[in-house]
Design a protein around this motif. Structure first.
Motif, PDB file in Angstrom:
ATOM      1  N   ASP A  82      46.576   3.333  49.678  1.00  9.22           N
ATOM      2  CA  ASP A  82      45.916   3.760  50.584  1.00  9.22           C
ATOM      3  C   ASP A  82      44.724   3.748  51.118  1.00  9.22           C
ATOM      4  N   GLY A  83      43.885   3.048  50.230  1.00  9.65           N
ATOM      5  CA  GLY A  83      42.648   3.068  50.613  1.00  9.65           C
ATOM      6  C   GLY A  83      41.354   3.643  49.741  1.00  9.65           C
ATOM      7  N   CYS A  84      41.653   4.759  48.797  1.00 11.57           N
ATOM      8  CA  CYS A  84      40.524   5.072  48.569  1.00 11.57           C
ATOM      9  C   CYS A  84      40.502   4.849  47.312  1.00 11.57           C
ATOM     10  N   ALA A  85      39.074   5.703  47.328  1.00 13.47           N
ATOM     11  CA  ALA A  85      38.327   4.806  46.112  1.00 13.47           C
ATOM     12  C   ALA A  85      38.785   5.449  44.444  1.00 13.47           C
ATOM     13  N   GLY A  89      43.762  12.322  47.642  1.00 11.21           N
ATOM     14  CA  GLY A  89      42.395  10.417  47.762  1.00 11.21           C
ATOM     15  C   GLY A  89      41.276  11.553  48.512  1.00 11.21           C
ATOM     16  N   ALA A  90      40.604  10.219  47.835  1.00 15.30           N
ATOM     17  CA  ALA A  90      39.043  11.242  48.174  1.00 15.30           C
ATOM     18  C   ALA A  90      38.255   9.811  48.853  1.00 15.30           C
ATOM     19  N   GLU A  91      37.394   9.378  49.089  1.00 13.59           N
ATOM     20  CA  GLU A  91      35.968   8.230  49.249  1.00 13.59           C
ATOM     21  C   GLU A  91      37.181   7.105  49.969  1.00 13.59           C
ATOM     22  N   ARG A  92      37.487   7.348  51.232  1.00  7.98           N
ATOM     23  CA  ARG A  92      38.131   6.626  52.304  1.00  7.98           C
ATOM     24  C   ARG A  92      37.039   5.223  52.201  1.00  7.98           C
ATOM     25  N   ILE A  93      37.759   4.282  51.806  1.00  6.92           N
ATOM     26  CA  ILE A  93      36.771   2.927  52.293  1.00  6.92           C
ATOM     27  C   ILE A  93      36.476   2.484  53.188  1.00  6.92           C
ATOM     28  N   TYR A  94      37.657   2.300  54.104  1.00  6.81           N
ATOM     29  CA  TYR A  94      37.507   1.955  55.789  1.00  6.81           C
ATOM     30  C   TYR A  94      36.717   2.453  56.450  1.00  6.81           C
ATOM     31  N   PHE A 139      45.785  -0.719  43.380  1.00  6.70           N
ATOM     32  CA  PHE A 139      46.562   0.206  42.114  1.00  6.70           C
ATOM     33  C   PHE A 139      47.867   0.588  43.052  1.00  6.70           C
ATOM     34  N   PRO A 140      49.054   0.649  42.182  1.00  3.15           N
ATOM     35  CA  PRO A 140      50.008   1.117  42.719  1.00  3.15           C
ATOM     36  C   PRO A 140      50.429   2.750  43.281  1.00  3.15           C
ATOM     37  N   VAL A 141      49.318   3.288  43.867  1.00  2.00           N
ATOM     38  CA  VAL A 141      50.156   4.623  44.225  1.00  2.00           C
ATOM     39  C   VAL A 141      49.090   5.423  45.191  1.00  2.00           C
ATOM     40  N   ILE A 142      50.368   5.689  45.873  1.00  2.00           N
ATOM     41  CA  ILE A 142      49.232   6.366  47.119  1.00  2.00           C
ATOM     42  C   ILE A 142      48.737   7.862  46.860  1.00  2.00           C
ATOM     43  N   THR A 143      48.307   8.047  47.316  1.00  2.00           N
ATOM     44  CA  THR A 143      46.708   9.283  47.282  1.00  2.00           C
ATOM     45  C   THR A 143      46.382  10.702  48.716  1.00  2.00           C
ATOM     46  N   GLY A 144      48.298  10.709  48.983  1.00  2.00           N
ATOM     47  CA  GLY A 144      47.939  11.342  50.355  1.00  2.00           C
ATOM     48  C   GLY A 144      47.068  12.310  50.427  1.00  2.00           C
ATOM     49  N   PHE A 201      40.832   4.313  36.840  1.00  2.00           N
ATOM     50  CA  PHE A 201      42.179   3.350  37.204  1.00  2.00           C
ATOM     51  C   PHE A 201      43.653   3.857  37.237  1.00  2.00           C
ATOM     52  N   TRP A 202      43.006   4.860  37.553  1.00  2.00           N
ATOM     53  CA  TRP A 202      44.719   6.131  38.077  1.00  2.00           C
ATOM     54  C   TRP A 202      45.374   6.544  37.068  1.00  2.00           C
ATOM     55  N   GLY A 203      45.177   5.938  35.988  1.00  2.00           N
ATOM     56  CA  GLY A 203      45.911   5.371  34.496  1.00  2.00           C
ATOM     57  C   GLY A 203      46.509   4.502  34.148  1.00  2.00           C
ATOM     58  N   LEU A 204      46.837   3.609  35.475  1.00  2.00           N
ATOM     59  CA  LEU A 204      47.687   2.870  35.052  1.00  2.00           C
ATOM     60  C   LEU A 204      47.169   1.238  34.696  1.00  2.00           C
ATOM     61  N   GLU A 205      45.720   0.970  34.093  1.00  2.00           N
ATOM     62  CA  GLU A 205      45.433  -0.294  33.689  1.00  2.00           C
ATOM     63  C   GLU A 205      46.253  -0.495  33.098  1.00  2.00           C
ATOM     64  N   GLY A 206      45.829  -2.552  32.373  1.00  2.00           N
ATOM     65  CA  GLY A 206      47.222  -2.417  31.315  1.00  2.00           C
ATOM     66  C   GLY A 206      46.151  -3.482  30.698  1.00  2.00           C
ATOM     67  N   PRO A 207      47.235  -3.938  30.353  1.00  2.00           N
ATOM     68  CA  PRO A 207      46.019  -5.700  28.843  1.00  2.00           C
ATOM     69  C   PRO A 207      46.353  -6.328  29.783  1.00  2.00           C
ATOM     70  N   GLU A 208      46.877  -6.682  30.612  1.00  2.00           N
ATOM     71  CA  GLU A 208      45.971  -7.793  31.534  1.00  2.00           C
ATOM     72  C   GLU A 208      45.417  -7.951  31.929  1.00  2.00           C
ATOM     73  N   TYR A 209      45.506  -6.607  32.699  1.00  2.00           N
ATOM     74  CA  TYR A 209      44.021  -6.777  33.740  1.00  2.00           C
ATOM     75  C   TYR A 209      42.582  -6.219  33.377  1.00  2.00           C
ATOM     76  N   LEU A 210      42.984  -5.373  31.737  1.00  2.00           N
ATOM     77  CA  LEU A 210      41.962  -5.602  30.854  1.00  2.00           C
ATOM     78  C   LEU A 210      40.875  -6.494  30.586  1.00  2.00           C
ATOM     79  N   ALA A 211      42.134  -7.353  30.346  1.00  2.00           N
ATOM     80  CA  ALA A 211      41.654  -8.526  30.114  1.00  2.00           C
ATOM     81  C   ALA A 211      40.768  -9.290  30.663  1.00  2.00           C
ATOM     82  N   TRP A 212      41.185  -9.686  31.663  1.00  2.00           N
ATOM     83  CA  TRP A 212      41.205 -10.123  33.198  1.00  2.00           C
ATOM     84  C   TRP A 212      39.623  -9.634  32.737  1.00  2.00           C
ATOM     85  N   LEU A 213      39.292  -8.129  33.237  1.00  2.00           N
ATOM     86  CA  LEU A 213      38.097  -7.385  33.508  1.00  2.00           C
ATOM     87  C   LEU A 213      36.888  -8.293  32.123  1.00  2.00           C
TER      88      LEU A 213
END
Length: 201
Positions: free
Chosen positions: A13-16, A157-162, A149-154, A24-36
């Motif tokens: 939902d566009g929150c930072a 959520g803070a820091e609405r980006i857009y 990341f696959p969460v909705i922080t309704g 990372f909302w606690g949801l980072e995984g090995p593919e994402y961390l390797a890409w970073l």
């Protein structure tokens, strides 16, 4: 000439960020961390609030709601400490205590315009929502990248980006899914004076 990348990590939902959520909302995984870890060297651009927050983490201040940093968070902060950083602020004073940080007091848009025209490599924002918005409005952004990341922080959520953004047309130049759940989309942005008069062919 340098390339300017606006780079966001967001909830769906566009929150930072979200109150009580880990990095990372606690949801980072090995593919994402390797890409970073494979990302090219950049010079990070940030405002005073992001500097205060991130330099605090580098000094050992743990985010609210956590007892300690997770290893992934420590690695991210360590990488930022080693990187070159330019901080735009009229309230901070020199010398900046976070390693490899340079303070710029003048107009951020004009400073970044000069950095782009007179430099090489990649300039990348980190956080700093108002700075990103100003650079986009000025037509200085070459790439706009969002990792969702696959969460909705309704509720939290803070820091609405857009909020406060102009209308922007986005041409997709890349996309990728990490760990079966994290979605990256990358665009070339074009700020619009008004909505399109017709539907693109």
């Amino acid at each position: 000439m340098s390339e300017l990348l606006v780079d966001f990590i967001t909830s769906l939902d566009g929150c930072a960020s979200g109150e009580g959520w880990p990095g990372f909302w606690g949801l980072e995984g090995p593919e994402y961390l390797a890409w970073l870890g494979e990302q090219p060297e950049v010079t990070y651009l940030m405002g005073a609030n992001t500097y205060r927050l991130m330099s605090g983490f580098a000094a050992g201040e743990v985010p609210a709601g956590q007892d300690e940093f997770r290893p992934e968070e420590e690695a991210s902060v360590d990488e930022l400490t080693r990187a070159s950083k330019v901080v735009f602020s009229s309230s901070l004073t020199e010398p900046l205590t976070w390693a490899n940080s340079t303070l710029v007091r003048g107009d951020a848009v004009e400073a970044v315009r000069a950095m782009k025209s007179g430099g090489s490599g990649i300039l990348s924002t980190i956080g700093s929502l108002s700075l990103c918005r100003s650079l986009l409005r000025a037509g200085l952004v070459d790439r706009f990248r969002v990792v969702m990341f696959p969460v909705i922080t309704g509720a939290t959520g803070a820091e609405r980006i857009y909020d406060g953004y102009p209308d922007v047309a986005l041409e997709m130049i890349g996309h990728r899914t990490f760990d079966g759940r994290i979605q990256l989309v990358e665009y070339e942005p074009r700020v619009l004076d008004h909505p399109p008069l017709g539907v693109p062919a």
